[in-house]
Design a protein around this motif. Structure first.
Motif, short mmCIF file in Angstrom:
data_model
loop_
_atom_site.label_atom_id
_atom_site.label_comp_id
_atom_site.label_asym_id
_atom_site.label_seq_id
_atom_site.Cartn_x
_atom_site.Cartn_y
_atom_site.Cartn_z
N LYS A 1 0.82 -1.20 0.00
CA LYS A 1 0.00 0.00 0.00
C LYS A 1 0.87 1.26 0.00
O LYS A 1 1.88 1.34 0.68
CB LYS A 1 -0.93 -0.01 1.22
CG LYS A 1 -1.86 1.19 1.29
CD LYS A 1 -2.70 1.17 2.53
CE LYS A 1 -3.58 2.42 2.61
NZ LYS A 1 -4.38 2.46 3.83
N ASN A 2 0.41 2.26 -0.80
CA ASN A 2 1.01 3.59 -0.83
C ASN A 2 2.50 3.56 -1.17
O ASN A 2 3.29 4.31 -0.60
CB ASN A 2 0.81 4.32 0.50
CG ASN A 2 -0.62 4.73 0.71
OD1 ASN A 2 -1.36 4.95 -0.24
ND2 ASN A 2 -1.05 4.79 1.95
N ASP B 1 -2.43 7.43 8.60
CA ASP B 1 -2.83 6.31 7.74
C ASP B 1 -2.77 5.02 8.53
O ASP B 1 -2.07 4.92 9.56
CB ASP B 1 -1.91 6.22 6.51
CG ASP B 1 -2.52 5.37 5.41
OD1 ASP B 1 -3.73 5.07 5.51
OD2 ASP B 1 -1.81 5.00 4.46
N ARG C 1 2.76 9.49 1.27
CA ARG C 1 1.78 8.41 1.41
C ARG C 1 0.39 8.86 1.00
O ARG C 1 -0.36 8.12 0.37
CB ARG C 1 1.76 7.88 2.85
CG ARG C 1 3.01 7.19 3.29
CD ARG C 1 2.86 6.65 4.71
NE ARG C 1 1.83 5.63 4.78
CZ ARG C 1 2.02 4.34 4.53
NH1 ARG C 1 3.23 3.92 4.19
NH2 ARG C 1 1.03 3.47 4.62
N SER D 1 5.32 11.42 -4.08
CA SER D 1 4.37 10.32 -4.20
C SER D 1 4.40 9.66 -5.57
O SER D 1 3.67 8.70 -5.80
CB SER D 1 2.95 10.83 -3.93
OG SER D 1 2.57 11.78 -4.89
#
Length: 395
Positions: A57-58, A158, A208, A222
């Motif tokens: 994720k991310n 997060d 993130r 990102s």
């Protein structure tokens, strides 16, 4: 943020994955690497590199050893080894380019902490993974409320579940050290899972979460930027930028990373410039530097007491005057040097549209026909009233 398999829907999110760009084709993911060695064959007898790059994720990535010799390609969902249980991720790179990436990041292929790939994820693994991912957003709302109730100076940015839903990692940012022991007890009692707290910096938080920068593009941190170098206000001073925090700060609240991109070019250009603190001594008076143009190589000086009158000279002329001052010599005045740089500011306009008039689109003037006829009749009446002389008398 959409590719061929997940076109954008009404709410702005991709239709296929509905996860803001995390799709199976890996064409709109964060930190995507193009495998430019994919079409190159290995020499005879050379075995392919048996390590795989897996993304979670991310943009979180890790490298795993393919001990089972599975046939994997980019986009495959795999179950990987973790500290406890297993995790689910997506293959983003395979082959010889993984060796290059691991060498660039100083990751060793030998040691006791080597992780491996278990298998390709089954449908059961994917279902458990998706259910855990669906819990993350409502959990984040509750977690932030618990932190507020305990009056902790921290922000839960997060939450990331492990692929087997056995552990949840809470990412948070804080200015100072936070005692979150009571908070972990509340999380464990409420969410019924193992809790891990991980502090990240403000730049990592922006990476993130993602977003759009002031340039109109997605944030560099990102999309492609992986190393966060320190940025100081001296980078803005060298580039002659105004020290305005609202313009120089990014979404993370820190100075923008892009201030370092062109800094080396400015530093190379400034090597030929004398220091702005050095004053030029002339017979007319002492001149002080007021302004510099780095890439044109010009400097503006003004005499002390005559601050409104600036004189433009080149860096070579400024260095020449400074060398003369070091030998206790003074030039007559700056006007002798500045006279060579007088520019003609007169602008000549050209007709770039051919022979067409610039007023060709204006509405034409309308003449009053009634007024013109009336004036014409008045002139005729005056001519009739004039007495006509006899032709014989005229002779």
């Amino acid at each position: 943020m959409a590719c061929n398999s997940c076109s954008t829907g009404k709410d702005g999110q991709p239709k296929g994955c509905k996860n803001n760009g995390t799709c199976g084709t890996d064409s709109c993911n964060k930190l995507t690497v193009f495998d430019w060695l994919a079409n190159m064959s290995l020499p005879n007898g050379e075995k392919p590199f048996n390590w795989i790059e897996v993304r979670f994720k991310n943009g979180r990535k890790n490298y795993y050893n393919n001990t089972e010799n599975l046939t994997l390609s980019i986009g495959d969902i795999v179950a990987t080894q973790s500290q406890s249980g297993h995790d689910i991720g997506m293959v983003t790179l395979a082959g010889e380019l993984v060796r290059v990436q691991m060498k660039r990041k100083n990751i060793s292929t030998e040691g006791e902490d080597i992780l491996k790939i278990y298998r390709k994820a089954s449908q059961k693994d994917i279902d458990i993974w998706q259910k855990a991912r669906d819990k993350e957003e409502p959990m984040k709302v509750k977690a932030r409320q618990f932190a507020i109730d305990l009056k902790l100076q921290m922000k839960i940015s997060d939450i990331e579940f492990q692929g087997d839903a056995s552990k949840a990692t809470f990412y948070y940012t804080a200015e100072e050290r936070v005692d979150f022991r009571e908070l972990i007890k509340v999380f464990a009692r409420e969410f019924r899972t193992r809790i891990e707290m991980k502090q990240v910096g403000f730049r990592q938080e922006a990476a993130r979460l993602g977003g759009i920068g002031s340039c109109g593009r997605e944030l560099c941190c990102s999309t492609w930027l992986t190393d966060f170098r320190s940025v100081s206000t001296s980078a803005a001073r060298y580039q002659q930028l105004s020290l305005n925090p609202q313009k120089l700060a990014g979404q993370c609240g820190k100075l923008k990373c892009c201030l370092n991109y062109e800094l080396d070019t400015y530093l190379d250009a400034l090597k030929d410039f004398p220091k702005t603190e050095i004053k030029l001594k002339t017979e007319k008076g002492t001149a002080v530097c007021q302004k510099t143009d780095i890439f044109k190589g010009h400097m503006w000086y003004a005499y002390e007491g005559e601050w409104m009158n600036w004189h433009k000279i080149t860096t070579a002329q400024a260095n020449e005057i400074i060398d003369a001052n070091k030998k206790n010599k003074k030039i007559a005045s700056l006007e002798e040097y500045a006279s060579d740089l007088i520019e003609d500011t007169k602008t000549e306009f050209e007709n770039v549209v051919g022979q067409d008039s610039l007023t060709r689109f204006d509405s034409p003037k309308r003449y009053n026909k009634r007024k013109n006829n009336k004036s014409r009749n008045n002139r005729n009446r005056k001519n009739k009233r004039k007495p006509q002389k006899n032709k014989n008398e005229a002779k």
